[in-house]
Design a protein around this motif. Structure first.
Motif, short mmCIF file in Angstrom:
data_model
loop_
_atom_site.label_atom_id
_atom_site.label_comp_id
_atom_site.label_asym_id
_atom_site.label_seq_id
_atom_site.Cartn_x
_atom_site.Cartn_y
_atom_site.Cartn_z
N PRO A 70 21.01 31.78 39.61
CA PRO A 70 22.26 31.02 39.77
C PRO A 70 22.55 30.10 38.60
N PHE A 71 23.82 29.89 38.32
CA PHE A 71 24.24 29.02 37.23
C PHE A 71 24.17 27.56 37.64
N LYS A 72 24.13 26.71 36.62
CA LYS A 72 24.27 25.27 36.83
C LYS A 72 25.59 24.84 36.20
N PHE A 73 26.48 24.29 37.02
CA PHE A 73 27.79 23.85 36.55
C PHE A 73 27.83 22.33 36.53
N THR A 74 28.34 21.75 35.46
CA THR A 74 28.58 20.31 35.42
C THR A 74 30.03 20.09 35.01
N GLY A 75 30.67 19.11 35.65
CA GLY A 75 32.05 18.79 35.33
C GLY A 75 33.07 19.72 35.97
N TYR A 76 32.62 20.76 36.63
CA TYR A 76 33.54 21.69 37.27
C TYR A 76 34.27 21.05 38.45
N SER A 175 47.97 32.58 52.38
CA SER A 175 48.11 31.90 51.09
C SER A 175 46.85 31.09 50.78
N ASN A 176 46.48 31.06 49.50
CA ASN A 176 45.38 30.21 49.04
C ASN A 176 45.97 28.89 48.60
N ARG A 177 45.86 27.88 49.47
CA ARG A 177 46.51 26.60 49.21
C ARG A 177 45.99 25.92 47.95
N LYS A 178 44.77 26.24 47.53
CA LYS A 178 44.20 25.62 46.33
C LYS A 178 44.98 26.03 45.08
N TYR A 179 45.77 27.10 45.19
CA TYR A 179 46.52 27.60 44.03
C TYR A 179 47.99 27.20 44.07
N ASP A 180 48.39 26.40 45.03
CA ASP A 180 49.80 26.04 45.16
C ASP A 180 50.37 25.38 43.90
N LEU A 181 49.68 24.36 43.39
CA LEU A 181 50.18 23.66 42.21
C LEU A 181 50.24 24.60 41.01
N SER A 202 40.98 21.02 39.33
CA SER A 202 39.58 21.11 38.91
C SER A 202 39.22 22.58 38.81
N LEU A 203 38.22 22.89 38.01
CA LEU A 203 37.79 24.27 37.88
C LEU A 203 37.21 24.79 39.20
N ASN A 204 36.55 23.89 39.94
CA ASN A 204 35.96 24.29 41.21
C ASN A 204 36.98 24.84 42.19
N GLN A 205 38.18 24.26 42.19
CA GLN A 205 39.16 24.69 43.18
C GLN A 205 39.74 26.07 42.86
N LEU A 206 39.54 26.54 41.63
CA LEU A 206 40.09 27.82 41.23
C LEU A 206 39.14 28.99 41.44
N ILE A 207 37.87 28.70 41.63
CA ILE A 207 36.87 29.76 41.71
C ILE A 207 36.17 29.74 43.07
N PRO A 208 35.39 30.77 43.40
CA PRO A 208 34.68 30.79 44.69
C PRO A 208 33.65 29.65 44.77
N PRO A 209 33.22 29.31 45.99
CA PRO A 209 32.14 28.33 46.13
C PRO A 209 30.88 28.83 45.41
N PHE A 237 31.81 38.28 37.99
CA PHE A 237 31.35 37.99 39.35
C PHE A 237 31.86 39.03 40.34
N GLU A 238 31.03 39.32 41.34
CA GLU A 238 31.37 40.32 42.34
C GLU A 238 32.44 39.86 43.32
N ASN A 239 32.28 38.64 43.85
CA ASN A 239 33.13 38.19 44.94
C ASN A 239 34.50 37.75 44.43
N PRO A 240 35.58 38.38 44.90
CA PRO A 240 36.92 38.05 44.41
C PRO A 240 37.51 36.80 45.04
N ILE A 241 38.53 36.29 44.39
CA ILE A 241 39.28 35.12 44.85
C ILE A 241 40.50 35.63 45.63
N PRO A 242 40.76 35.12 46.83
CA PRO A 242 41.91 35.60 47.61
C PRO A 242 43.22 34.89 47.24
#
Length: 306
Positions: A70-76, A175-181, A202-209, A237-242
């Motif tokens: 697994p990756f380590k993300f900082t600032g995401y 709808s994916n509400r995180k993508y509204d803006l 934030s980058l986190n809101q655009l990608i999977p958990p 990455f395997e898992n897609p974003i809806p």
């Protein structure tokens, strides 16, 4: 005389249909004066080299690599405001904060520079990478460079100077509400060089958990637009974003510089040329678990009743 005239005119016609600029296949016409993907090597010779991206990932030919942890993300998780721009080929957002990724057998820490997307037509197939020949509606690329570099131009001189995280999108019923803006911002950048401020993202809101980001593929490749520089460590990455259909179709409302709909903004898959595509151990574990459960079921005679 008619044949002779045709022979004289043909080179002129072919010349008028070509030009120094690159474009996507959906833009190719005599009026466009640009070179489509099959002629990008004439725009930049690197586009004809042997380590090009994107590719079709054939899962049964991937090789397990236990180092792909697994990756380590900082600032995401950090919230930021940034400029969202129609650059004539895609929508691109610069990343003004310090956000880094490490681990996952990356040789160094990489810092995020920008992200952009590739899509099809009105929500149709449009991802750059494909999985076993399947093309998703859209693909997100988060571009990073080694933290020790100050300019992307310098990182591109390093064979592993750039790391791109690629994420697929799939159509969902909600709808994916995180993508509204983000999708609302597209309305303000319809034309080439149009830009607007994307706020509180934030980058986190655009990608999977992060829990859904342990299954991925890794290979060495290139940028997917000219100059096609072969300096990219790819993670797909395997898992897609809806996203729902309306959100996906919103991207096709943007326009190329000639006013035509910005659609089909993907490079066709390139030859693998003997490169090995590695898969993370988590992907292998998930697959093995399914096989183990299936074997247990078979051993105990668990099956659907007739």
């Amino acid at each position: 005389m008619r044949c002779l005239l045709s022979a004289c005119l043909l080179p002129l016609i072919l010349h008028s249909c070509t030009g120094a600029d690159w474009c996507y296949q959906t833009q190719v016409s005599c009026d466009s004066h640009c070179k489509g993907p099959d002629q990008w090597s004439k725009v930049n010779a690197d586009c004809g080299k042997n380590r090009q991206s994107p590719i079709n990932i054939v899962t049964k030919k991937t090789k397990l690599d236990e180092r792909l942890t697994p990756f380590k993300f900082t600032g995401y998780q950090s919230i930021f405001d940034s400029t969202m721009k129609n650059n004539g080929h895609s929508v691109q957002v610069s990343i003004p904060i310090t956000a880094t990724v490490s681990g996952g057998n990356l040789e160094e820490t990489y810092k995020a520079v920008q992200f952009h997307l590739h899509w099809g037509t009105d929500g149709g197939p449009g991802s750059e990478h494909t999985i076993d020949g399947e093309q998703y509606p859209m693909e997100l690329h988060i571009v990073h460079m080694k933290q020790r570099y100050n300019r992307l131009e310098d990182a591109l001189k390093d064979p592993s100077g750039v790391a791109v995280l690629g994420f697929f999108y799939e159509e969902s019923s909600t709808s994916n509400r995180k993508y509204d803006l983000f999708t609302h911002g597209l309305r303000s950048i319809q034309n080439t060089n149009g830009n607007t401020t994307l706020r509180k993202v934030s980058l986190n809101q655009l990608i999977p958990p992060e829990s859904n980001m342990t299954n991925y593929y890794r290979y060495d490749g290139s940028l997917t637009t000219p100059g096609c520089t072969e300096a990219v460590v790819w993670t797909v990455f395997e898992n897609p974003i809806p996203l729902d259909g309306e959100q996906l179709r919103a991207f096709s409302t943007l326009k190329f510089h000639d006013g035509k709909p910005m659609a089909g903004t993907f490079r066709p898959v390139q030859p693998r040329n003997g490169r090995v595509v590695y898969r993370s151990s988590s992907a292998a574990i998930a697959a093995s678990t399914v096989l183990i459960l299936a074997s247990i079921g078979a051993a105990f005679g668990l099956s659907r009743p007739n």
